[in-house]
Design a protein around this motif. Sequence first.
Motif, mmCIF file in Angstrom:
data_model
loop_
_atom_site.group_PDB
_atom_site.id
_atom_site.type_symbol
_atom_site.label_atom_id
_atom_site.label_comp_id
_atom_site.label_asym_id
_atom_site.label_seq_id
_atom_site.Cartn_x
_atom_site.Cartn_y
_atom_site.Cartn_z
ATOM 1 N N SER A 1 -3.491 -53.092 42.727
ATOM 2 C CA SER A 1 -4.867 -53.209 42.716
ATOM 3 C C SER A 1 -5.422 -54.572 42.997
ATOM 4 O O SER A 1 -4.878 -55.578 42.573
ATOM 5 N N PRO B 1 -8.948 -56.156 43.849
ATOM 6 C CA PRO B 1 -10.202 -56.219 43.646
ATOM 7 C C PRO B 1 -10.833 -57.110 44.897
ATOM 8 O O PRO B 1 -12.059 -56.783 45.199
ATOM 9 N N GLY C 1 -10.301 -49.838 44.804
ATOM 10 C CA GLY C 1 -10.497 -50.738 43.729
ATOM 11 C C GLY C 1 -11.058 -51.982 44.450
ATOM 12 O O GLY C 1 -11.261 -53.168 43.674
ATOM 13 N N GLN D 1 -13.845 -54.771 45.232
ATOM 14 C CA GLN D 1 -14.901 -54.969 44.667
ATOM 15 C C GLN D 1 -15.581 -56.302 45.505
ATOM 16 O O GLN D 1 -17.001 -56.197 45.642
ATOM 17 N N ARG E 1 -4.620 -50.246 37.374
ATOM 18 C CA ARG E 1 -5.415 -49.415 37.811
ATOM 19 C C ARG E 1 -5.219 -48.163 36.651
ATOM 20 O O ARG E 1 -4.162 -47.658 36.510
ATOM 21 N N GLU F 1 -7.048 -42.682 38.522
ATOM 22 C CA GLU F 1 -7.358 -43.399 39.673
ATOM 23 C C GLU F 1 -5.990 -43.642 40.434
ATOM 24 O O GLU F 1 -5.798 -43.415 41.842
#
Length: 179
Positions: free
Chosen positions: A51, A53, A85, A87, A144, A148
Amino acid sequence: MNLQLLCTAPQVTIYFDSWNNWLYIEWEGTLTLPAVQYACLEVAQCFVQHSYPRVLNSNAQVTSMEVEVIPWLTKHLLPYLEMAGIQQLAWVHAPIVRAYALAPQVHKQLPHLNIGVFSDLEDATSWLQQTNPAYLGGHVLLPRPAAEETVLAQTVSQFRQALEHHGIVAETAIYQSRW
């Protein structure tokens, strides 16, 4: 930056910046639709493994882009960025006119994503460092949730199958082996 090479494909190199804890994607040259499709598959594979972000996406070295690239990205890639994922996304736009159209599309399709659009890498890096300074100085890959993870892996697998069906993966692999 402390860059660890994750992957190279035609027109893109993907790194993990362990100092800043983000994925750094560096595009270059002429972006053809098959090259972009294959490169996006490679980027997606990075997100299946970990992941990230925060992403620093640089198009500063892009010299041209086929007209089909932006509609394809808008329809087939952008809807999945949040699933991956992401952001925060710092986007360095290419110095070509066609590339300016992509940033508004990203904002429109992903209103919940914290996106900064920049004309140079230095400003993008500075902005992304300020978006979440708790990450600085550490190599922390966030887990994660399993559900997902499964959905993302299945989506990337379907993406690969679709590209294989259209000969994109095989075509690009042959092209890449000539480097």
